[in-house]
Design a protein around this motif. Structure first.
Motif, PDB file in Angstrom:
ATOM      1  N   ILE A  85       0.857  -1.179   0.000  1.00 37.86           N
ATOM      2  CA  ILE A  85       0.000   0.000   0.000  1.00 37.86           C
ATOM      3  C   ILE A  85       0.895   1.231   0.000  1.00 37.86           C
ATOM      4  O   ILE A  85       1.555   1.540   0.992  1.00 37.86           O
ATOM      5  N   TYR A 132      -1.458  -7.929  -4.177  1.00 33.35           N
ATOM      6  CA  TYR A 132      -2.341  -6.776  -4.364  1.00 33.35           C
ATOM      7  C   TYR A 132      -1.528  -5.514  -4.119  1.00 33.35           C
ATOM      8  O   TYR A 132      -0.855  -5.391  -3.096  1.00 33.35           O
ATOM      9  N   ILE A 134      -1.943  -1.336  -3.859  1.00 28.32           N
ATOM     10  CA  ILE A 134      -2.908  -0.252  -3.690  1.00 28.32           C
ATOM     11  C   ILE A 134      -2.143   1.052  -3.517  1.00 28.32           C
ATOM     12  O   ILE A 134      -1.251   1.147  -2.669  1.00 28.32           O
ATOM     13  N   THR A 177      -5.302  -1.338  -7.341  1.00 22.03           N
ATOM     14  CA  THR A 177      -6.362  -0.362  -7.101  1.00 22.03           C
ATOM     15  C   THR A 177      -5.749   0.956  -6.669  1.00 22.03           C
ATOM     16  O   THR A 177      -4.762   0.974  -5.932  1.00 22.03           O
ATOM     17  N   VAL A 210      -9.835  -1.000   2.762  1.00 16.17           N
ATOM     18  CA  VAL A 210      -8.761  -1.860   2.277  1.00 16.17           C
ATOM     19  C   VAL A 210      -9.036  -3.315   2.626  1.00 16.17           C
ATOM     20  O   VAL A 210      -8.868  -4.215   1.791  1.00 16.17           O
TER      21      VAL A 210
END
Length: 233
Positions: A85, A132, A134, A177, A210
């Motif tokens: 993140i 993932y 972000i 994302t 999240v």
């Protein structure tokens, strides 16, 4: 994505949005690494999180070598890295004729180049673990405003960068994302949170967002999320 045994890294994790996300992920049972420029600040945030599954890392995202070292330290500690993140950011505001070179460079180097550095340093881990990525952008990444030329430029860049990275990385089953918050209660731009901030988005709200993203069906990818307070002050 099952969250069991997952490892997450959050830049700018010592306060505000980054800390709120870190708290949500710790509460969800993840192993979490947080970074900031000053190790003392990161160590304090780790203590405030109150979990043995937190790693404190000193890193300035504007320096690629720092991010490389941070990822290496995380993998050495936890064995892998699944979720990244990119949250670290700074804001300097004022009319374009008064915006200094130093303030422009600080925003571009941290907000935009730093986001690239974080992904570049971690991308092989994300590919290997079908992870993932972000980025935390801003509604300033789609809505320009007077006095925000440098900040707008950095956040418009983050949105474009992350959306293009999403197209590149989906072929490796890496989800990507960008979250674009409006007004958030935080320490951003030297603000001290107070009772008057109650109408704003709270850091824990973005933390829950999240967690919700990570819990979505793997076939679903919200690639760009705009989020605003329900009401204005």
């Amino acid at each position: 994505m099952s969250l069991e045994n997952k490892v997450a890294y959050i830049t700018g994790g010592t306060k505000g949005i980054g800390f709120g996300i870190a708290k949500a992920l710790v509460d969800a049972g993840l192993k979490v690494a947080i970074s900031g420029r000053k190790l003392a600040d990161v160590e304090k945030a780790k203590a405030d999180l109150g979990s043995e599954n937190v790693l404190a890392v000193a890193s300035n995202v504007a320096n690629y070598a720092d991010e490389e070292a941070a990822v290496a330290e995380i993998v050495a500690k936890f064995g892998k890295l699944d979720i990244v993140i990119a949250n670290a950011g700074v804001g300097k505001f004022g009319p374009i004729d008064q915006l200094s070179l130093e303030d422009w460079n600080a925003m571009i180097d941290t907000n935009l180049t730093g986001v690239f550095h974080t992904l570049k340093a971690s991308v092989e881990q994300l590919k290997a673990n079908k992870g993932y990525y972000i980025s935390i952008a801003s509604l300033a990444g789609t809505n320009f405003f007077a006095g925000g030329a440098g900040y707008n430029a950095s956040k418009f860049g983050v949105v474009g960068f992350t959306q293009a990275a999403m197209l590149d990385l989906r072929e490796y089953d890496v989800k990507t994302t960008t979250i674009m918050p409006g007004s958030v209660t935080s320490h951003f731009n030297d603000h001290q949170p107070n009772d008057a901030d109650g109408w704003k988005i709270q850091p824990e709200d973005l933390g829950q967002m999240v967690v919700d993203l990570l819990n979505l069906n793997p076939n679903v990818l919200p690639s760009k999320i705009e989020v605003r307070p329900t009401k204005t002050k």
